[in-house]
Every structure is written in structure tokens, then in C-alpha cells.
Design an enzyme around this catalytic site. Structure first.
Site, PDB file in Angstrom:
ATOM      1  N   ASP A 295      25.201  57.378  42.982  1.00  0.00           N
ATOM      2  CA  ASP A 295      26.100  58.624  42.623  1.00  0.00           C
ATOM      3  C   ASP A 295      26.429  59.288  44.098  1.00  0.00           C
ATOM      4  OD1 ASP A 295      25.584  58.111  40.259  1.00  0.00           O
ATOM      5  OD2 ASP A 295      24.135  59.525  39.979  1.00  0.00           O
ATOM      6  N   ASP A 519      16.377  61.503  31.911  1.00  0.00           N
ATOM      7  CA  ASP A 519      17.530  61.567  32.812  1.00  0.00           C
ATOM      8  C   ASP A 519      17.416  63.048  33.598  1.00  0.00           C
ATOM      9  OD1 ASP A 519      18.792  59.096  32.711  1.00  0.00           O
ATOM     10  OD2 ASP A 519      19.620  59.767  30.912  1.00  0.00           O
TER      11      ASP A 519
HETATM   12  C1  BGC Z   1      14.947  60.474  38.674  1.00  0.00           C
HETATM   13  C2  BGC Z   1      13.951  59.750  39.573  1.00  0.00           C
HETATM   14  C3  BGC Z   1      13.335  58.839  38.743  1.00  0.00           C
HETATM   15  C4  BGC Z   1      14.542  57.723  38.135  1.00  0.00           C
HETATM   16  C5  BGC Z   1      14.063  56.679  37.236  1.00  0.00           C
HETATM   17  C6  BGC Z   1      16.092  59.807  38.298  1.00  0.00           C
HETATM   18  O1  BGC Z   1      16.681  60.378  37.337  1.00  0.00           O
HETATM   19  O2  BGC Z   1      15.360  61.563  39.688  1.00  0.00           O
HETATM   20  O3  BGC Z   1      12.795  60.517  40.002  1.00  0.00           O
HETATM   21  O4  BGC Z   1      12.269  57.871  39.371  1.00  0.00           O
HETATM   22  O5  BGC Z   1      15.249  58.575  37.506  1.00  0.00           O
HETATM   23  O6  BGC Z   1      13.602  57.159  36.010  1.00  0.00           O
END
Ligand code: BGC
Length: 580
Positions: A295, A519
């Protein structure tokens, strides 16, 4: 993570590749080391309507060029340079001048550089330019084999073209690491044992993740376990490198811990320690796949001034250059470890699939791949759809169809996007990346952890041909309210199981986002993980320009990003496609 913002910036016309031609220019080879000398290979692909793309490979056959270069040639007929890459392009009458960028002005003896441009005004009968000068010297290098290029995708499945011990596709013939921390959470869920043994990504989402946090082992512990799982056979471990300064500038759910200017902390407290651990001799036989900074760079293309999707933080990150600097640093440092395979993030088709976003993103990625000491040799490929929900392919309509004379591309759902799924998007991006200068053997990954869209709501066939919208909306498998929605999407299901070499140009389907991990929180939850509250995770939110002001489509009662979200995990399993 994962996100956002896209929509088309402006509709663009339809161009179709119809013809192709390659010309190699050259005459006699000068003695090695003699100064100066050069060869130029010029390959043009014509589209309809006078549009064309030209790939220009410059090879320096003389003494090393250090202070920048200037290439000159004349275009035939009324051909004009419309948009170029990897050089500064200008045209005066027929005469075109391309000068080096800050990052590619050095050209060693026998070194090549790939530049190019898209043009207009091509007519049948035009002959490609045959005379080129590099820094004033006419290029008369030895001829190369003349080949006709087409826009087909090729997959290289053998050979070892990379430096170090790298294989072309690290997933071929290899097991993939199962993260015991995720696996335990999945197994604890009713029905979870059906997928608990699948490989998922290990997210290095903050500095503390390197040594480990509550419930999540540290990097060395993962690598030790990976060596154990490998048991002497090839094994891939998938790490997500995700901690840039000013991270995720168009969303708040994963804003991160480092401020916009903290590039030095990124280098010394994050990338350097990770690289040092990866380089330990005990891990030398692992195939370490790194997903580099999801991103980040796409945000600098789509979510900056003057676009309506602009955010102030993305403007800041574009202006200070720290995404480009940081990605380049990560690629160079991690890529110096001979068993690391870097895959750069390319968002997803619902973000970069519009013409205005696609090429510029490939160019920006190439720029970052040449920043901070990195080179294209540090990039083994790209990953699409990380933590997003984009379907692989839509079987019930195609991008080239029309309904009552209205093209599918003009439907509300497609909205002039050039792709309807991640598979054609990834395959096309691969070609565009090579055109931008990346190695011809780069491979693609697609995150299929949550793009299954099965279950009761899955359409069983095309929609009615009443209008283009009834046709597309009735038949589409991706049931999101809007393609720009990205947070905890209601109705989503587990997608294709992880698999090596599933399609041409694709190294693997992978599960980088671990199913069941949120998310983002659906309401504001104070925390010390650098996680903000993004209203795209709130089911009552009516949107912003990045999802064309639609409802967010998010599930309610969601915890912070990365935290376990049991209700979502259960829904993902229910809606799995293929079914579990
Ligand atoms: C988060 C991370 C997480 C990852 C996988 C991301 O949206 O910011 O902290 O490890 O997702 O779940």
C-alpha cells in the site's frame, strides 16, 4: 492495511495491441573498452488509432558513462512521444531527446538500460528510427538477434538467472511455512482445523514484532521453526515488511508507529535488524520471501494532489520521498541476503487497474527499485491483492463485451477499469513492469486468502441483459458494494488454497493476510500498536472519494487490525470458494 483508494482518475480510450515490430540497430562492434560506443534496440508495438508503445534498450559498448547520458533520435511521420519512462523525454519536431534520471545516469561498459515511451500519430508504413546517438556518438554496436515481440506472457520455470543461489520461482517444489501462532488460533475455532495447516504470511508490522510480542513469536523464532518444518527440503517462509515512516497514508487502520520523517529509525531499528537475522548461516537454506511494503508506493500515484482521492499525508510522503527511499533501502538490504526473494506490492486491480494508475505505478516501482542502492536485481517479483478481496477472475462477463451497445467497461461496477480480476491484472502488470525496466523473469504472487466469494449469494450465471449494469451486477462474483471497499468485507470467503505456479506468469497463490485477522476496528479503540480508527471499517460509514461515497460494507464489532476476529473467520470459512 490494504487498501484503498483508487477509482479511475479520468476515463481513457480503448487501445488494442494489434501489431508488433522489433528493430535492432547496429553495425560493427568497436574494440572492447574503446570509448565511446553504443547499441540501441528499439521495439515498437502499435495499437489502434495511431497509438504505440516503444521499448528502447541502450547498451553502452564503450567506456563507463558516469555523469549522465543523453540519447537522441528522430521519429518518422507524425509520431509524437506522449508519455515516457525511466528518462526525461522531450521532442522538438521529429527530434526526440531522452536524458537520464537521477538514479540511472551511470552506465558501465556493456551495461544496458531499458527506457521507453508511449506515443501517438503512428501510421501504417512508418519505419522505426534507425539512427541513435548516445552523448553525441552514433550508436553502431553489433547487431542483436532481431525478434518480434508480442504481448504474450511467458513463464520461466527453469534456470537460475538471479545472482546468489536463487531459483526462478521459489515456490516451485517447495513447502511453505505454517505459522504456529496463526495455526493455533485457527484450530481453536469450530471447523478451523480444515485450514489450520495452511501457510500464511508472518507480519513484521512494527519494530517490536522482530523480537516478538504477546502471542506472536519473534523473527528468529519463526525462522528456527521454519528450519524445523523444512526438515532438509526446500521451504519458503513468507515475511511481510510493513513499517514505513508515515505508513498507509490514505487510511488510518494501520497507520504505523513511525512518523513521516523517521526514515533513519526505519533503516536502523527495523530493516537492519531484520536483514541481520535473515543473514544468519542457520537460515541459509530457507527461501525467504519478503512482501515489501504493501500500500505504500501506489498511494503516491493515486492519492495525491490534484486527484480528488488525495489525502494530506500522502502528499507529505510523496514530497519527502521517504516511501521511495525506504522501499529502496529495504530492497537493497534484504536483497543482499542471497536467499531472500523480494516481492514488491502492487495493490490490486480495483486500485491500479485504471490506465492512469497502471503505467505510472510500474514506473514509480522501478524508480524505488533503483533508490538507496537497490537495483532491479533486488526484485524477484510483485504481489497483488495483499489483504484485499479482489476475485481472481469474473466468469460471467468479459471486459470486451457490450450490452445493448454499452461496453462492460462503462458499467458502474467496472467504471472504465481495464481488468475485472486479479489474475489478468497481475499478468498484465508483470509485462508492464518488464517494460518499465524490471527483469524479464519476474514472477507474480496473488493473495487469495479472502477472495473466494462463495456461499449462498454467489451468482450461478450471468445477469440479465436488460442494461449493462443488470448484466454485470447480476453476474459478478465479487459482491462488494464498491470495488474500493477494503475493510472486513461482509460476504467474503476464503479463496484458492495456496499453490505454486497456478497460471502463466504467476509464481504462486498465497495467503499473506491470515484469515481471521481483522483489517481494522469498527470503532475507535485506544492502543499502543500505531493503529488508528478508519471509518471504512465502520459499517455505518457512507464513504469518501476513494470508494465513490458508498457504504463501507464492513462487518461490525471488529477488533483492531491484526487482532483475531472470530465472527469474520467463521464467515470466511462458510463462504469459501472452492468450498472447504
Ligand atoms: C495490521 C497488522 C497485521 C496484519 C495481518 C494489518 O492490517 O496492521 O498489524 O499483522 O494486518 O493481520
Amino acid at each position: 492495511m490494504k487498501l484503498n483508494g483508487q477509482r479511475r482518475w479520468a476515463a481513457a480510450g480503448v487501445v488494442v495491441a494489434t501489431t508488433a515490430a522489433t528493430i535492432a540497430v547496429a553495425l560493427t562492434a568497436p574494440p572492447a573498452g574503446a570509448a565511446p560506443g553504443c547499441r540501441v534496440d528499439y521495439t515498437a508495438n502499435q495499437w489502434g488509432g495511431g497509438g504505440f508503445g516503444a521499448a528502447v534498450k541502450i547498451t553502452n559498448l564503450g567506456d563507463a558513462v558516469t555523469g549522465g547520458w543523453t540519447l537522441k533520435f528522430a521519429l518518422p511521420g507524425s509520431q509524437r512521444v506522449a508519455q515516457g519512462w525511466s528518462a526525461n523525454w522531450t521532442q522538438s519536431g521529429a527530434n526526440v531527446t531522452a536524458t537520464s534520471m537521477s538514479w540511472n545516469g551511470g552506465l558501465g561498459t556493456n551495461a544496458s538500460i531499458d527506457i521507453g515511451f508511449n506515443g501517438s500519430g503512428a501510421a501504417s508504413g512508418d519505419v522505426n528510427p534507425t539512427t541513435f546517438t548516445l552523448n553525441g556518438t552514433v550508436c553502431t554496436g553489433a547487431p542483436t538477434t532481431t525478434t518480434t515481440t508480442t504481448t504474450t506472457t511467458t513463464t520461466t520455470t527453469s534456470g537460475n538467472p538471479n545472482p546468489g543461489n536463487r531459483v526462478d520461482n521459489p515456490y516451485a517444489g517447495a513447502k511453505v511455512y505454517v505459522n504456529p501462532d496463526w495455526s493455533a488460533k485457527a484450530s481453536a475455532e469450530s471447523g478451523g482445523s480444515r485450514i489450520a495447516n495452511q501457510p500464511t504470511g508472518v507480519w513484521m508490522d512494527r519494530i517490536a514484532a522482530i523480537s516478538g510480542t504477546t502471542g506472536a513469536r519473534g523473527l528468529a523464532s519463526h525462522l528456527d521453526e521454519a528450519v524445523r518444518q523444512a526438515a532438509g527440503t526446500p521451504l519458503v517462509i513468507q515475511l511481510v515488511i510493513y513499517n514505513l515512516p508515515g505508513r498507509d497514508c490514505a487510511a488510518l487502520a494501520s497507520n504505523g508507529e513511525l512518523g513521516a520523517t523517521e526514515i533513519n529509525r526505519y533503516k536502523t531499528e527495523y530493516i537492519d535488524p531484520i536483514a541481520a537475522i535473515l543473514a544468519r548461516p542457520a537460515y541459509a537454506n530457507l527461501r525467504i520471501v519478503t512482501v515489501v511494503e504493501i500500500d505504500s508506493l501506489p498511494n503516491l500515484v493515486t492519492n495525491v494532489t490534484p486527484r480528488p482521492t488525495q489525502t494530506p499525508q500522502c502528499d507529505v510522503m510523496k514530497a519527502n520521498g521517504n516511501y521511495v527511499t525506504g522501499v529502496g533501502y529495504a530492497l537493497a538490504k534484504l536483497g543482499a541476503v542471497p536467499n531472500v526473494y523480494n516481492y514488491l506490492d502492487i495493490g490490486h486491480h480495483g486500485w491500479l487497474g485504471w490506465d492512469d494508475n497502471f503505467g505510472p505505478s510500474a514506473e514509480l516501482l522501478f524508480q524505488a527499485a533503483n533508490a538507496s542502492g537497490a537495483t532491479k536485481a533486488n526484485v524477484q517479483g510483485f504481489i497483488a491483492n495483499t489483504a484485499n478481496y479482489g476475485i481472481l477472475t469474473e466468469p460471467n462477463f468479459t471486459i470486451d463485451e457490450s450490452v445493448n451497445g454499452t461496453p462492460v467497461r462503462q458499467s458502474k461496477w467496472v467504471d472504465w477499469n481495464r481488468y475485472t480480476g486479479e489474475l489478468p491484472y497481475a499478468q498484465a502488470f508483470r509485462q508492464r513492469a518488464v517494460q518499465a525496466g524490471f527483469d524479464a523473469n519476474v514472477g507474480m504472487l496473488i493473495d487469495t486468502s479472502r477472495n473466494g466469494w462463495g456461499g449462498a449469494a454467489r451468482p450461478s450465471g450471468p445477469g440479465p441483459k436488460t442494461t449493462v449494469d443488470t448484466y454485470v451486477d447480476g453476474g459478478r462474483l465479487d459482491r462488494r458494494i464498491h470495488l474500493g471497499n477494503w475493510c472486513n468485507q461482509s460476504g467474503a470467503g476464503i479463496g484458492e488454497r495456496p499453490k505454486a505456479a497456478p497460471a502463466s506468469g504467476i509464481d504462486a497463490y498465497v495467503w499473506i493476510k491470515p484469515p481471521g485477522e481483522s483489517d481494522g476496528a469498527s470503532e475507535d479503540i485506544p492502543n499502543n500498536e500505531g493503529k488508528g480508527f478508519d471509518r471504512m471499517c465502520d459499517p455505518t460509514y457512507t464513504g469518501n472519494p476513494r470508494n465513490n461515497n458508498n457504504l463501507s460494507g464492513a462487518l461490525g464489532n471488529a477488533p483492531l487490525s491484526g487482532h483475531w476476529f472470530s465472527a469474520q473467520f467463521q464467515e470466511l470459512m462458510r463462504n469459501a470458494y472452492p468450498a472447504l
